[in-house]
Scaffold this motif. Structure first.
Motif, mmCIF file in Angstrom:
data_model
loop_
_atom_site.group_PDB
_atom_site.id
_atom_site.type_symbol
_atom_site.label_atom_id
_atom_site.label_comp_id
_atom_site.label_asym_id
_atom_site.label_seq_id
_atom_site.Cartn_x
_atom_site.Cartn_y
_atom_site.Cartn_z
ATOM 1 N N GLY A 131 0.818 -1.201 0.000
ATOM 2 C CA GLY A 131 0.000 0.000 0.000
ATOM 3 C C GLY A 131 0.851 1.250 0.000
ATOM 4 O O GLY A 131 1.783 1.385 -0.789
ATOM 5 N N VAL A 132 0.531 2.185 0.894
ATOM 6 C CA VAL A 132 1.258 3.454 0.929
ATOM 7 C C VAL A 132 2.587 3.336 1.666
ATOM 8 O O VAL A 132 3.354 4.305 1.707
ATOM 9 C CB VAL A 132 0.408 4.561 1.590
ATOM 10 N N GLY A 133 2.891 2.159 2.240
ATOM 11 C CA GLY A 133 4.141 1.987 2.983
ATOM 12 C C GLY A 133 5.291 1.499 2.121
ATOM 13 O O GLY A 133 6.314 2.138 1.988
ATOM 14 N N GLN A 134 5.139 0.311 1.547
ATOM 15 C CA GLN A 134 6.149 -0.296 0.687
ATOM 16 C C GLN A 134 7.508 -0.415 1.385
ATOM 17 O O GLN A 134 8.528 0.021 0.883
ATOM 18 C CB GLN A 134 6.291 0.485 -0.629
ATOM 19 N N GLY A 176 9.991 -4.193 -5.608
ATOM 20 C CA GLY A 176 9.462 -2.848 -5.724
ATOM 21 C C GLY A 176 9.277 -2.127 -4.403
ATOM 22 O O GLY A 176 8.464 -1.196 -4.306
ATOM 23 N N LEU A 177 10.028 -2.512 -3.373
ATOM 24 C CA LEU A 177 9.920 -1.838 -2.082
ATOM 25 C C LEU A 177 10.594 -0.470 -2.130
ATOM 26 O O LEU A 177 11.481 -0.220 -2.957
ATOM 27 C CB LEU A 177 10.540 -2.704 -0.989
ATOM 28 N N HIS A 178 10.176 0.389 -1.227
ATOM 29 C CA HIS A 178 10.691 1.761 -1.164
ATOM 30 C C HIS A 178 11.713 1.942 -0.050
ATOM 31 O O HIS A 178 12.633 2.754 -0.176
ATOM 32 C CB HIS A 178 9.518 2.714 -0.929
ATOM 33 N N ARG A 179 11.594 1.164 1.018
ATOM 34 C CA ARG A 179 12.417 1.378 2.203
ATOM 35 C C ARG A 179 12.691 0.036 2.888
ATOM 36 O O ARG A 179 11.795 -0.806 3.007
ATOM 37 C CB ARG A 179 11.692 2.314 3.178
ATOM 38 N N ILE A 180 13.926 -0.162 3.318
ATOM 39 C CA ILE A 180 14.316 -1.322 4.124
ATOM 40 C C ILE A 180 14.905 -0.795 5.421
ATOM 41 O O ILE A 180 15.765 0.090 5.407
ATOM 42 C CB ILE A 180 15.360 -2.198 3.410
ATOM 43 N N GLN A 181 14.453 -1.334 6.536
ATOM 44 C CA GLN A 181 14.944 -0.860 7.825
ATOM 45 C C GLN A 181 15.450 -2.009 8.680
ATOM 46 O O GLN A 181 15.083 -3.166 8.494
ATOM 47 C CB GLN A 181 13.855 -0.088 8.560
ATOM 48 N N ALA A 182 16.321 -1.664 9.619
ATOM 49 C CA ALA A 182 16.923 -2.653 10.515
ATOM 50 C C ALA A 182 17.019 -2.063 11.910
ATOM 51 O O ALA A 182 17.273 -0.868 12.072
ATOM 52 C CB ALA A 182 18.316 -3.044 10.024
ATOM 53 N N GLY A 183 16.801 -2.900 12.908
ATOM 54 C CA GLY A 183 17.000 -2.510 14.297
ATOM 55 C C GLY A 183 18.156 -3.308 14.877
ATOM 56 O O GLY A 183 18.128 -4.544 14.839
ATOM 57 N N ILE A 184 19.172 -2.621 15.404
ATOM 58 C CA ILE A 184 20.387 -3.289 15.856
ATOM 59 C C ILE A 184 20.740 -2.820 17.265
ATOM 60 O O ILE A 184 20.729 -1.613 17.547
ATOM 61 C CB ILE A 184 21.563 -2.987 14.900
ATOM 62 N N ILE A 185 21.069 -3.767 18.141
ATOM 63 C CA ILE A 185 21.528 -3.412 19.483
ATOM 64 C C ILE A 185 22.776 -2.539 19.350
ATOM 65 O O ILE A 185 23.716 -2.907 18.627
ATOM 66 C CB ILE A 185 21.850 -4.683 20.293
ATOM 67 N N PRO A 186 22.821 -1.392 20.012
ATOM 68 C CA PRO A 186 23.945 -0.466 19.826
ATOM 69 C C PRO A 186 25.323 -1.081 20.020
ATOM 70 O O PRO A 186 26.270 -0.688 19.338
ATOM 71 C CB PRO A 186 23.659 0.629 20.857
#
Length: 205
Positions: free
Chosen positions: A94-97, A131-141
């Protein structure tokens, strides 16, 4: 439909895990269980069994067919050794991608650039085929090695998510990193992209 992506310079490739990979996946989990525990959730004991890993592969393949998540194995091309895993999960359309990326490498193979090469391949697939717009990751500092991987791949740090995930029994803050399709650099000539271009419709799997 087969998805295989190669980095010939590093001598690795990634592909979706198959049921026949369950034994290798279990061996990989057991091999690095102690070394990786500080960065992972506390899994139930039956997670480290062949049946559990086989079930995981089947579930992830069903999620891929539904365009919800994708699980890849990272292999040394010369001998087909499974040395790590890489996933795209929590895919939002949808509007996220966008999607989240996660990865794990055998502690015996770390520090050789394999994970950076594998992440670059997944980004190619995520942006060009899915066709994604954004890839994100969460990492322990304090997971410096993991942070270096995403930084080398062009992710940007965006802030701290407080107590985001329970890791090894403790709620841990995570540094959020993200990369946009527009950030993707020109791919290296050493990368051979071998996924069929028709994969723009992942539900055809």
């Amino acid at each position: 439909m087969s998805i295989e992506l190669y980095n010939t310079r590093k001598g690795i490739h990634i592909r979706q895990l198959q049921p026949d990979d369950a034994e290798s996946l279990l061996e990989l989990r057991l091999q690095s269980r102690e070394a990786n525990q500080q960065y992972e959730p506390q899994y139930p004991k039956d997670f480290f069994t062949l049946a559990s890993q086989l079930d995981l592969i089947y579930r992830r393949r069903q999620e891929a067919a539904e365009d919800r998540a994708y699980l890849f194995g990272i292999f040394i091309t010369e001998n087909q050794e499974l040395i790590g895993t890489l996933s795209l999960s929590h895919i939002v359309r949808g509007v996220g991608q966008f999607a989240e990326i996660g990865y794990s490498m055998s502690h015996l193979q770390q520090g050789q650039g394999y994970m950076t090469a594998a992440v670059e391949l997944v980004l190619e697939y995520a942006f060009r085929s899915l066709g994604l717009h954004r890839i994100q990751a969460g990492i322990i500092p304090h997971n410096i090695a993991s942070r270096r991987v995403v930084e080398k791949c062009g992710f940007q740090a965006e802030g701290i998510a407080r107590q985001l995930v329970k890791i090894n029994g403790q709620w841990e803050d995570h540094q959020i990193y993200a990369i946009l399709a527009s950030d993707l650099r020109e791919k290296s000539s050493s990368i051979s992209y071998e996924a069929p271009m028709s994969l723009s419709d992942p539900k055809s799997n």
